[in-house]
Design a protein around this motif. Structure first.
Motif, mmCIF file in Angstrom:
data_model
loop_
_atom_site.group_PDB
_atom_site.id
_atom_site.type_symbol
_atom_site.label_atom_id
_atom_site.label_comp_id
_atom_site.label_asym_id
_atom_site.label_seq_id
_atom_site.Cartn_x
_atom_site.Cartn_y
_atom_site.Cartn_z
ATOM 1 N N MET A 1 -13.376 -7.499 12.049
ATOM 2 C CA MET A 1 -11.948 -7.585 11.727
ATOM 3 C C MET A 1 -11.574 -6.522 10.694
ATOM 4 O O MET A 1 -12.388 -6.127 9.872
ATOM 5 N N ARG A 2 -10.328 -6.092 10.770
ATOM 6 C CA ARG A 2 -9.809 -5.144 9.791
ATOM 7 C C ARG A 2 -8.307 -5.332 9.700
ATOM 8 O O ARG A 2 -7.674 -5.878 10.608
ATOM 9 N N LEU A 3 -7.730 -4.848 8.622
ATOM 10 C CA LEU A 3 -6.286 -4.917 8.451
ATOM 11 C C LEU A 3 -5.646 -3.626 8.946
ATOM 12 O O LEU A 3 -6.111 -2.529 8.636
ATOM 13 N N ASN A 4 -4.589 -3.765 9.714
ATOM 14 C CA ASN A 4 -3.786 -2.618 10.118
ATOM 15 C C ASN A 4 -2.684 -2.435 9.078
ATOM 16 O O ASN A 4 -1.946 -3.378 8.777
ATOM 17 N N LEU A 5 -2.584 -1.246 8.533
ATOM 18 C CA LEU A 5 -1.666 -1.051 7.414
ATOM 19 C C LEU A 5 -0.808 0.197 7.561
ATOM 20 O O LEU A 5 -1.149 1.133 8.284
ATOM 21 N N ILE A 6 0.311 0.170 6.851
ATOM 22 C CA ILE A 6 1.117 1.368 6.635
ATOM 23 C C ILE A 6 0.968 1.735 5.167
ATOM 24 O O ILE A 6 1.059 0.873 4.286
ATOM 25 N N PHE A 7 0.740 3.016 4.920
ATOM 26 C CA PHE A 7 0.568 3.499 3.553
ATOM 27 C C PHE A 7 1.841 4.188 3.084
ATOM 28 O O PHE A 7 2.437 4.984 3.813
ATOM 29 N N PHE A 8 2.239 3.898 1.839
ATOM 30 C CA PHE A 8 3.425 4.492 1.230
ATOM 31 C C PHE A 8 2.988 5.285 -0.004
ATOM 32 O O PHE A 8 2.432 4.715 -0.949
ATOM 33 N N GLY A 9 3.231 6.591 -0.009
ATOM 34 C CA GLY A 9 2.846 7.404 -1.158
ATOM 35 C C GLY A 9 3.453 8.789 -1.067
ATOM 36 O O GLY A 9 3.977 9.179 -0.025
ATOM 37 N N THR A 10 3.351 9.546 -2.158
ATOM 38 C CA THR A 10 3.981 10.869 -2.174
ATOM 39 C C THR A 10 3.120 11.974 -2.793
ATOM 40 O O THR A 10 2.836 12.965 -2.131
ATOM 41 N N PRO A 11 2.674 11.871 -4.065
ATOM 42 C CA PRO A 11 1.983 13.001 -4.702
ATOM 43 C C PRO A 11 0.499 13.077 -4.362
ATOM 44 O O PRO A 11 -0.028 12.296 -3.564
ATOM 45 N N SER A 12 -0.191 14.006 -5.005
ATOM 46 C CA SER A 12 -1.622 14.212 -4.752
ATOM 47 C C SER A 12 -2.445 12.985 -5.130
ATOM 48 O O SER A 12 -3.492 12.727 -4.529
ATOM 49 N N TYR A 13 -1.985 12.220 -6.125
ATOM 50 C CA TYR A 13 -2.711 11.006 -6.511
ATOM 51 C C TYR A 13 -2.729 10.012 -5.346
ATOM 52 O O TYR A 13 -3.700 9.278 -5.161
ATOM 53 N N SER A 14 -1.659 10.000 -4.572
ATOM 54 C CA SER A 14 -1.603 9.138 -3.389
ATOM 55 C C SER A 14 -2.655 9.551 -2.368
ATOM 56 O O SER A 14 -3.254 8.705 -1.698
ATOM 57 N N VAL A 15 -2.869 10.853 -2.249
ATOM 58 C CA VAL A 15 -3.852 11.357 -1.289
ATOM 59 C C VAL A 15 -5.253 10.870 -1.650
ATOM 60 O O VAL A 15 -6.061 10.553 -0.770
ATOM 61 N N ASN A 16 -5.552 10.786 -2.947
ATOM 62 C CA ASN A 16 -6.850 10.249 -3.369
ATOM 63 C C ASN A 16 -7.066 8.848 -2.807
ATOM 64 O O ASN A 16 -8.160 8.502 -2.343
ATOM 65 N N VAL A 32 4.161 6.587 5.205
ATOM 66 C CA VAL A 32 5.550 6.792 4.800
ATOM 67 C C VAL A 32 5.556 7.601 3.511
ATOM 68 O O VAL A 32 4.846 7.267 2.557
ATOM 69 N N THR A 33 6.335 8.667 3.485
ATOM 70 C CA THR A 33 6.444 9.484 2.280
ATOM 71 C C THR A 33 7.864 10.000 2.145
ATOM 72 O O THR A 33 8.686 9.848 3.052
ATOM 73 N N GLY A 64 11.188 9.795 4.637
ATOM 74 C CA GLY A 64 12.534 9.317 4.347
ATOM 75 C C GLY A 64 12.495 8.027 3.566
ATOM 76 O O GLY A 64 11.453 7.600 3.062
ATOM 77 N N SER A 65 13.639 7.388 3.471
ATOM 78 C CA SER A 65 13.769 6.165 2.693
ATOM 79 C C SER A 65 13.506 4.931 3.550
ATOM 80 O O SER A 65 13.820 4.906 4.746
#
Length: 307
Positions: A1-16, A32-33, A64-65
């Motif tokens: 089992m695993r969780l299906n997710l959407i990730f929300f982030g913007t800067p390089s720290y989000s990429v980490n 989403v960014t 987008g928003s």
């Protein structure tokens, strides 16, 4: 089992954080960014680091928003179970939170309820504290006020800038985030309610807060410089114009404020109201960034002169 997710982030720290999620058992179904922003004098559209990552890795992307109707089309195509937020930079509406089976979780770089808000790391530095942390919490309508899944703290005595600390905390915090996602998937998680009476708030650092003079204590100058890097960058008015200071550290020493009292490695030693500040990396507006000691040759100064 695993969780299906959407990730929300913007800067390089989000990429980490994204990189750790990609390597985990969980599935990043979409990202989403924020929309590309205008950068520089020529106002060139520049995509966020998260957008670049999504395109390079062929992950479905929405720029987008979350308040726009197009977001719901994006969501419905992916059918995610949980939303994961890390340095997104936008308050998520309740109607979006409620779309997810397991709601949404956020990686916040402080030990909540202390330092809720947009700038916890700069405020921690500015206040002279050396305990930093990451909290994984549930997202609710009130900013950073949701129940806490888990936290981790770090005592960091080494002098680091906001950018360096956020880079560290985002990487270390991603391990905690995956641990929390595992517990949600397995149904064995435990949440703790925040004590709102203990809450403090970390507002965005304003430029006027990090403009300094050499009539201040060296330790206060150091804190302003470290807190303001990478943005908005601390600065000081000198006899030669406004100087942007990217790196500076306090040390012991005597002298009249703004007097050049020596060189230490690549740094220029300047006396302050109390102690000496080592100017390690500086820049005059419109010029290249240089090591502090280069100011001597560039401005034809010598030890004993006033900056």
């Amino acid at each position: 089992m695993r969780l299906n997710l959407i990730f929300f982030g913007t800067p390089s720290y989000s990429v980490n954080v994204l990189e750790s999620l990609i390597k985990s058992r969980h599935k990043v179904k979409g990202i989403v960014t924020k929309k590309p922003s205008l950068v520089g004098r020529k106002k060139i559209l520049k995509p966020s680091p998260v957008e670049i990552f999504a395109r390079e890795n062929n992950i479905p992307l929405y720029t987008g928003s979350t308040k726009d109707l197009e977001f719901y089309d994006f969501f419905n195509k992916l059918k995610p179970e949980i939303g994961v937020v890390a340095f997104f930079g936008e308050i998520i509406p309740t109607r979006v939170i409620d779309l997810f089976k397991y709601k949404m979780v956020n990686l916040h770089p402080s030990l909540l309820p202390k330092y809720r808000g947009i700038a916890p790391v700069p405020r921690t530095i500015l206040n002279g504290e050396d305990i930093f942390g990451v909290t994984i919490h549930e997202i609710v309508k009130e900013l950073d006020a949701g129940d806490i899944y888990d936290q981790v703290s770090f005592k960091i005595s080494e002098k680091k800038s906001s950018g360096e600390l956020l880079n560290f905390l985002s990487k270390e915090g991603s391990h905690l985030l995956i641990k929390v996602l595992d517990s949600i998937e397995n149904g064995c998680f435990k949440k703790n309610t925040q004590n709102s009476l203990e809450a403090t708030y970390a507002e965005l650092l304003k430029l006027e807060e990090v403009i300094f003079t050499f009539n201040e204590k060296a330790i206060n100058i150091e804190r302003k410089v470290l807190a303001a890097n990478p943005d908005p960058i601390a600065r000081v008015k000198t006899n030669y114009g406004e100087l942007l200071v990217y790196k500076a550290f306090a040390t012991d020493g005597l002298g009249e404020p703004s007097k050049i009292v020596g060189i230490e490695k690549d740094s220029l030693k300047v006396a302050t109201k109390e102690g000496v500040v080592l100017l390690e990396e500086v820049q005059f507006a419109g010029r290249r960034r240089i090591k502090g000691k280069e100011l001597l040759n560039g401005l034809r100064l010598k030890i004993g002169d006033f900056l």
